[in-house]
Design a protein around this motif. Structure first.
Motif, PDB file in Angstrom:
ATOM      1  N   VAL A  98       0.832  -1.205   0.000  1.00  0.00           N
ATOM      2  CA  VAL A  98       0.000   0.000   0.000  1.00  0.00           C
ATOM      3  C   VAL A  98       0.865   1.253   0.000  1.00  0.00           C
ATOM      4  O   VAL A  98       0.629   2.198  -0.774  1.00  0.00           O
ATOM      5  CB  VAL A  98      -0.946   0.004   1.219  1.00  0.00           C
ATOM      6  CG1 VAL A  98      -1.681   1.349   1.317  1.00  0.00           C
ATOM      7  CG2 VAL A  98      -1.962  -1.119   1.118  1.00  0.00           C
ATOM      8  N   MET A  99       1.889   1.267   0.837  1.00  0.00           N
ATOM      9  CA  MET A  99       2.763   2.436   0.890  1.00  0.00           C
ATOM     10  C   MET A  99       3.614   2.549  -0.369  1.00  0.00           C
ATOM     11  O   MET A  99       4.010   3.647  -0.774  1.00  0.00           O
ATOM     12  CB  MET A  99       3.631   2.371   2.142  1.00  0.00           C
ATOM     13  CG  MET A  99       2.826   2.526   3.431  1.00  0.00           C
ATOM     14  SD  MET A  99       3.810   2.424   4.947  1.00  0.00           S
ATOM     15  CE  MET A  99       4.719   3.980   4.871  1.00  0.00           C
ATOM     16  N   GLY A 100       3.872   1.420  -1.025  1.00  0.00           N
ATOM     17  CA  GLY A 100       4.580   1.450  -2.293  1.00  0.00           C
ATOM     18  C   GLY A 100       3.767   2.137  -3.373  1.00  0.00           C
ATOM     19  O   GLY A 100       4.301   2.942  -4.160  1.00  0.00           O
ATOM     20  N   PHE A 101       2.470   1.855  -3.430  1.00  0.00           N
ATOM     21  CA  PHE A 101       1.599   2.535  -4.391  1.00  0.00           C
ATOM     22  C   PHE A 101       1.463   4.015  -4.036  1.00  0.00           C
ATOM     23  O   PHE A 101       1.372   4.870  -4.927  1.00  0.00           O
ATOM     24  CB  PHE A 101       0.222   1.872  -4.440  1.00  0.00           C
ATOM     25  CG  PHE A 101       0.163   0.681  -5.352  1.00  0.00           C
ATOM     26  CD1 PHE A 101      -0.003   0.851  -6.717  1.00  0.00           C
ATOM     27  CD2 PHE A 101       0.286  -0.610  -4.857  1.00  0.00           C
ATOM     28  CE1 PHE A 101      -0.051  -0.241  -7.581  1.00  0.00           C
ATOM     29  CE2 PHE A 101       0.240  -1.712  -5.709  1.00  0.00           C
ATOM     30  CZ  PHE A 101       0.076  -1.525  -7.077  1.00  0.00           C
ATOM     31  N   ALA A 102       1.449   4.315  -2.736  1.00  0.00           N
ATOM     32  CA  ALA A 102       1.380   5.717  -2.318  1.00  0.00           C
ATOM     33  C   ALA A 102       2.635   6.464  -2.762  1.00  0.00           C
ATOM     34  O   ALA A 102       2.567   7.624  -3.176  1.00  0.00           O
ATOM     35  CB  ALA A 102       1.221   5.800  -0.802  1.00  0.00           C
ATOM     36  N   GLN A 103       3.788   5.819  -2.673  1.00  0.00           N
ATOM     37  CA  GLN A 103       5.033   6.436  -3.136  1.00  0.00           C
ATOM     38  C   GLN A 103       4.972   6.694  -4.637  1.00  0.00           C
ATOM     39  O   GLN A 103       5.451   7.723  -5.119  1.00  0.00           O
ATOM     40  CB  GLN A 103       6.230   5.537  -2.825  1.00  0.00           C
ATOM     41  CG  GLN A 103       7.540   6.090  -3.360  1.00  0.00           C
ATOM     42  CD  GLN A 103       8.746   5.237  -3.024  1.00  0.00           C
ATOM     43  OE1 GLN A 103       9.607   5.654  -2.271  1.00  0.00           O
ATOM     44  NE2 GLN A 103       8.816   4.043  -3.591  1.00  0.00           N
ATOM     45  N   ALA A 104       4.376   5.787  -5.387  1.00  0.00           N
ATOM     46  CA  ALA A 104       4.288   5.950  -6.836  1.00  0.00           C
ATOM     47  C   ALA A 104       3.476   7.180  -7.219  1.00  0.00           C
ATOM     48  O   ALA A 104       3.737   7.811  -8.252  1.00  0.00           O
ATOM     49  CB  ALA A 104       3.679   4.698  -7.466  1.00  0.00           C
ATOM     50  N   MET A 105       2.503   7.548  -6.395  1.00  0.00           N
ATOM     51  CA  MET A 105       1.694   8.742  -6.685  1.00  0.00           C
ATOM     52  C   MET A 105       2.547   9.998  -6.672  1.00  0.00           C
ATOM     53  O   MET A 105       2.212  11.007  -7.302  1.00  0.00           O
ATOM     54  CB  MET A 105       0.564   8.856  -5.666  1.00  0.00           C
ATOM     55  CG  MET A 105      -0.459   7.733  -5.742  1.00  0.00           C
ATOM     56  SD  MET A 105      -1.762   7.911  -4.519  1.00  0.00           S
ATOM     57  CE  MET A 105      -2.550   9.410  -5.094  1.00  0.00           C
ATOM     58  N   ALA A 106       3.678   9.953  -5.955  1.00  0.00           N
ATOM     59  CA  ALA A 106       4.549  11.123  -5.861  1.00  0.00           C
ATOM     60  C   ALA A 106       5.318  11.384  -7.135  1.00  0.00           C
ATOM     61  O   ALA A 106       6.087  12.352  -7.208  1.00  0.00           O
ATOM     62  CB  ALA A 106       5.513  10.950  -4.694  1.00  0.00           C
ATOM     63  N   LEU A 107       5.138  10.562  -8.160  1.00  0.00           N
ATOM     64  CA  LEU A 107       5.704  10.875  -9.472  1.00  0.00           C
ATOM     65  C   LEU A 107       5.105  12.172 -10.010  1.00  0.00           C
ATOM     66  O   LEU A 107       5.678  12.822 -10.871  1.00  0.00           O
ATOM     67  CB  LEU A 107       5.444   9.722 -10.441  1.00  0.00           C
ATOM     68  CG  LEU A 107       6.234   8.435 -10.158  1.00  0.00           C
ATOM     69  CD1 LEU A 107       5.674   7.286 -10.987  1.00  0.00           C
ATOM     70  CD2 LEU A 107       7.712   8.630 -10.437  1.00  0.00           C
ATOM     71  N   ILE A 108       3.940  12.531  -9.474  1.00  0.00           N
ATOM     72  CA  ILE A 108       3.299  13.802  -9.821  1.00  0.00           C
ATOM     73  C   ILE A 108       3.809  14.863  -8.854  1.00  0.00           C
ATOM     74  O   ILE A 108       3.576  14.768  -7.646  1.00  0.00           O
ATOM     75  CB  ILE A 108       1.766  13.718  -9.700  1.00  0.00           C
ATOM     76  CG1 ILE A 108       1.218  12.593 -10.561  1.00  0.00           C
ATOM     77  CG2 ILE A 108       1.127  15.050 -10.085  1.00  0.00           C
ATOM     78  CD1 ILE A 108      -0.256  12.336 -10.343  1.00  0.00           C
ATOM     79  N   PRO A 109       4.537  15.878  -9.326  1.00  0.00           N
ATOM     80  CA  PRO A 109       5.015  16.934  -8.429  1.00  0.00           C
ATOM     81  C   PRO A 109       3.854  17.582  -7.677  1.00  0.00           C
ATOM     82  O   PRO A 109       2.823  17.894  -8.259  1.00  0.00           O
ATOM     83  CB  PRO A 109       5.673  17.931  -9.388  1.00  0.00           C
ATOM     84  CG  PRO A 109       6.089  17.099 -10.556  1.00  0.00           C
ATOM     85  CD  PRO A 109       4.995  16.082 -10.712  1.00  0.00           C
TER      86      PRO A 109
END
Length: 278
Positions: A153-164
């Motif tokens: 879950v936290m891995g997918f949350a980290q992926a969202m940070a690809l958006i500045p």
């Protein structure tokens, strides 16, 4: 790119990388507001190597212990139930989402994803998501209670940070709180989770950052990039220690208010034509 620009952006990177306020968003905003151009996604990715070096040094003992236990555990089943062995797998599996999405949407991240309308909006929207997580999360689960589901879950949350504007640490802290992890536990896993993703991203972006600058962007020299990365490392190291102490005794509402204020300011500047979105 000028020396002043490189130094200022290095400072901004170091100050904001580990705070839930989006370092990439701050670099984009700082570039537009004070220098009238975009330093580019590659510059952000490479200077993040400095802040990740700070993580490697700060958590060197933990990283060495986890890595050694994982290697031993491949051959020795008796250590596979240990937290260190499991944590290694949590980091590996948690890194997969950002690797996949980063590869699939690389072009969009470097272009449309850096639009300041999007950055300002995500700063505000995800501020409220963070506020909800801080309010709702029970914070009853420590690092010993961490499970593979949490890592994914936290891995997918980290992926969202690809958006500045979303914020890697903000996304992972939010997800951790929603999973009822303590702030300290979520922050520590967030630091470990960032290492493979950020290091690989920075290494792969080394070649891109020295390509001829596109219109509206600024290409640094090798010396500028090295200095900016060193500055980011030094300030980032201090920021790690500060954040871990802060989250142990304080809520995250201060960052929520800051994100809303900054996002609102950027929207106002865009509406009045003070800065350009692209």
């Amino acid at each position: 790119m000028t020396w002043v620009e490189a130094i200022v952006l290095g400072i901004v990177q170091g100050l904001t990388e580990f705070l839930p306020v989006s370092s990439s968003g701050h670099l984009r905003i700082t570039s537009a507001l004070f220098f009238g151009r975009d330093a580019g996604a590659s510059f952000t990715a490479v200077t993040q190597l400095g802040t990740e070096a700070a993580v490697l040094i700060y958590f060197a003992k933990d990283i060495w212990r986890i890595t050694r236990t994982w290697v031993v555990g491949i051959w020795d089943s008796s250590v596979r139930s240990s937290l260190d062995y499991r944590m290694a797998w949590y980091v590996i599996v948690g890194t997969i989402p950002i690797g996949i999405f980063g590869f699939l949407f690389k072009d969009q991240i470097r272009t449309a994803g850096r639009n300041l309308w999007l950055v300002a909006t995500t700063l505000i929207v995800f501020a409220f998501v963070l506020a909800f997580a801080e309010y709702w999360g029970r914070q009853t689960r420590a690092l010993e209670n961490f499970r593979m589901r949490d890592g994914i879950v936290m891995g997918f949350a980290q992926a969202m940070a690809l958006i500045p504007g979303v914020s890697r640490s903000g996304g992972t802290l939010t997800a951790g709180l929603l999973l009822n992890l303590t702030r300290e536990t979520a922050a520590r896993y967030s630091f470990l989770l960032a290492i493979p993703a950020v290091v690989l991203s920075g290494v792969f972006s080394l070649g891109d950052v020295f390509e001829p600058a596109a219109p509206g962007t600024a290409a640094p020299t090798v010396a500028m990039l090295i200095v900016a990365t060193i500055i980011a490392f030094a300030i980032g190291y201090a920021a790690i220690a500060w954040l871990l102490r802060y989250v142990a005794h304080h809520t995250l509402y201060l960052f929520v208010l800051y994100r809303v204020a900054l996002g609102t300011l950027v929207l106002a500047l865009l509406l009045t034509g003070t800065i350009d979105a692209t």
